[in-house]
Design an enzyme around this catalytic site. Structure first.
Site, PDB file in Angstrom:
ATOM      1  N   SER A  16       5.443   5.459  -9.047  1.00  0.00           N
ATOM      2  CA  SER A  16       4.387   6.462  -9.274  1.00  0.00           C
ATOM      3  C   SER A  16       4.767   7.808  -8.656  1.00  0.00           C
ATOM      4  O   SER A  16       4.476   8.865  -9.229  1.00  0.00           O
ATOM      5  CB  SER A  16       3.026   5.979  -8.756  1.00  0.00           C
ATOM      6  OG  SER A  16       2.987   5.986  -7.346  1.00  0.00           O
ATOM      7  N   LYS A  68      27.630  -2.167   1.602  1.00  0.00           N
ATOM      8  CA  LYS A  68      26.763  -0.988   1.454  1.00  0.00           C
ATOM      9  C   LYS A  68      27.623   0.270   1.257  1.00  0.00           C
ATOM     10  O   LYS A  68      27.335   1.118   0.417  1.00  0.00           O
ATOM     11  CB  LYS A  68      25.875  -0.837   2.699  1.00  0.00           C
ATOM     12  CG  LYS A  68      24.887   0.322   2.611  1.00  0.00           C
ATOM     13  CD  LYS A  68      24.153   0.566   3.913  1.00  0.00           C
ATOM     14  CE  LYS A  68      23.046  -0.416   4.169  1.00  0.00           C
ATOM     15  NZ  LYS A  68      21.822  -0.138   3.403  1.00  0.00           N
ATOM     16  N   MET A  93      13.743   0.953  -1.131  1.00  0.00           N
ATOM     17  CA  MET A  93      13.584  -0.021  -0.062  1.00  0.00           C
ATOM     18  C   MET A  93      14.905  -0.459   0.581  1.00  0.00           C
ATOM     19  O   MET A  93      14.973  -1.529   1.184  1.00  0.00           O
ATOM     20  CB  MET A  93      12.781  -1.224  -0.563  1.00  0.00           C
ATOM     21  CG  MET A  93      11.335  -0.856  -0.864  1.00  0.00           C
ATOM     22  SD  MET A  93      10.524  -0.063   0.567  1.00  0.00           S
ATOM     23  CE  MET A  93       8.860   0.176  -0.029  1.00  0.00           C
ATOM     24  N   HIS A 112       6.667   8.081   3.516  1.00  0.00           N
ATOM     25  CA  HIS A 112       6.284   6.802   4.119  1.00  0.00           C
ATOM     26  C   HIS A 112       4.750   6.726   4.145  1.00  0.00           C
ATOM     27  O   HIS A 112       4.091   7.700   4.517  1.00  0.00           O
ATOM     28  CB  HIS A 112       6.853   6.703   5.543  1.00  0.00           C
ATOM     29  CG  HIS A 112       6.587   5.380   6.171  1.00  0.00           C
ATOM     30  ND1 HIS A 112       7.277   4.236   5.821  1.00  0.00           N
ATOM     31  CD2 HIS A 112       5.682   5.000   7.104  1.00  0.00           C
ATOM     32  CE1 HIS A 112       6.808   3.211   6.519  1.00  0.00           C
ATOM     33  NE2 HIS A 112       5.846   3.643   7.305  1.00  0.00           N
TER      34      HIS A 112
HETATM   35  C1  GAR Z   1       4.982   4.578  -1.636  1.00  0.00           C
HETATM   36  O1  GAR Z   1       3.688   4.347  -1.119  1.00  0.00           O
HETATM   37  C2  GAR Z   1       5.927   4.975  -0.519  1.00  0.00           C
HETATM   38  O2  GAR Z   1       5.298   5.708   0.507  1.00  0.00           O
HETATM   39  C3  GAR Z   1       6.367   3.628  -0.017  1.00  0.00           C
HETATM   40  O3  GAR Z   1       6.551   2.874  -1.182  1.00  0.00           O
HETATM   41  C4  GAR Z   1       5.592   3.270  -2.146  1.00  0.00           C
HETATM   42  C5  GAR Z   1       6.275   3.457  -3.482  1.00  0.00           C
HETATM   43  O4  GAR Z   1       5.323   3.631  -4.495  1.00  0.00           O
HETATM   44  N1  GAR Z   1       7.546   3.734   0.763  1.00  0.00           N
HETATM   45  C6  GAR Z   1       7.783   2.990   1.848  1.00  0.00           C
HETATM   46  O5  GAR Z   1       7.051   2.102   2.223  1.00  0.00           O
HETATM   47  C7  GAR Z   1       9.080   3.344   2.576  1.00  0.00           C
HETATM   48  N2  GAR Z   1       9.157   2.702   3.836  1.00  0.00           N
HETATM   49  P1  GAR Z   1       5.766   4.129  -5.936  1.00  0.00           P
HETATM   50  O6  GAR Z   1       6.943   3.244  -6.361  1.00  0.00           O
HETATM   51  O7  GAR Z   1       4.574   3.942  -6.804  1.00  0.00           O
HETATM   52  O8  GAR Z   1       6.177   5.572  -5.819  1.00  0.00           O
END
Ligand code: GAR
Length: 191
Positions: A16, A68, A93, A112
């Site tokens: 998103s 990696k 991730m 975050h």
């Molecule tokens: C978001 O809320 C972002 O802040 C989080 O993953 C989600 C991705 O949502 N990120 C973390 O937790 C990083 N540690 P999306 O795929 O809908 O953009």
């Protein structure tokens, strides 16, 4: 409108934030062109979204590389070929390793879903709810070798006093989209 800067967005899931940033770029709301989407999960929804929006992507499986460092070298060569100036992590991730950090030092940012330094790592929204907080939020920070520990660029808070993880996640996502678009715009306009 200033010249367009090439950016890359890294994501692993729903996408998103990717979609919101790419939409803002197409609309000319931010002075950016999303030159590359990088994803480590071939089945993720974000892969279809990038395809639908006509944004080039590099989708890989870490297990197909020996290390990696190996897959990050491949990512860096794709970023350079696409002339990417800024990397925006949006739900990516994987921990960013030395190859990427040294190639793009000071030019990698992450969003975050908590008010850092609280609730680092995975399941940040769940951690905050389990703790019983009444103020949630999102943080954008530079990425360095620490876990969610790089210098903070921007934060936004929202009050929520309920126990629906879906409801609070949706609220956090909507502030994330706004905050990410504003922050990218500010950073690029400075250059
Ligand atoms: C978001 O809320 C972002 O802040 C989080 O993953 C989600 C991705 O949502 N990120 C973390 O937790 C990083 N540690 P999306 O795929 O809908 O953009």
């Amino acid at each position: 409108m200033s010249a367009k800067h090439k950016i890359a967005i890294f994501a692993s899931g729903y996408g998103s934030n990717f979609e919101a940033i790419a939409t803002a770029a197409f609309a000319g709301v931010i002075p950016a062109e999303v030159a590359l989407m990088v994803c480590d999960k071939p089945q993720a929804r974000v892969v279809e979204v990038a395809q639908r929006m006509g944004i080039p992507s590099f989708v890989f499986s870490a297990k197909e590389y020996a290390s990696k460092a190996d897959y990050e070298r491949e990512i860096v060569s794709r970023l350079r070929a696409a002339e990417v100036e800024l990397i925006c992590l949006a739900g990516y991730m994987k921990i960013v390793g030395e190859e990427l950090l040294s190639a793009y030092e000071g030019r990698i940012i992450n969003i975050h879903p908590s008010l850092l330094p609280s609730f680092k790592g995975a399941r940040a929204i769940e951690q905050a709810m389990e703790y019983g907080v009444k103020v949630y939020g999102a943080t954008i920070h530079y990425v360095d070798s620490s876990l969610d520990g790089g210098r903070i660029i921007a934060q936004r808070a929202i009050e929520y006093d309920g126990n629906s993880i879906e409801e609070v996640t949706a609220k956090i996502h909507s502030i994330e989209h706004e905050l990410y678009i504003q922050t990218i715009s500010k950073l690029l306009n400075k250059e």
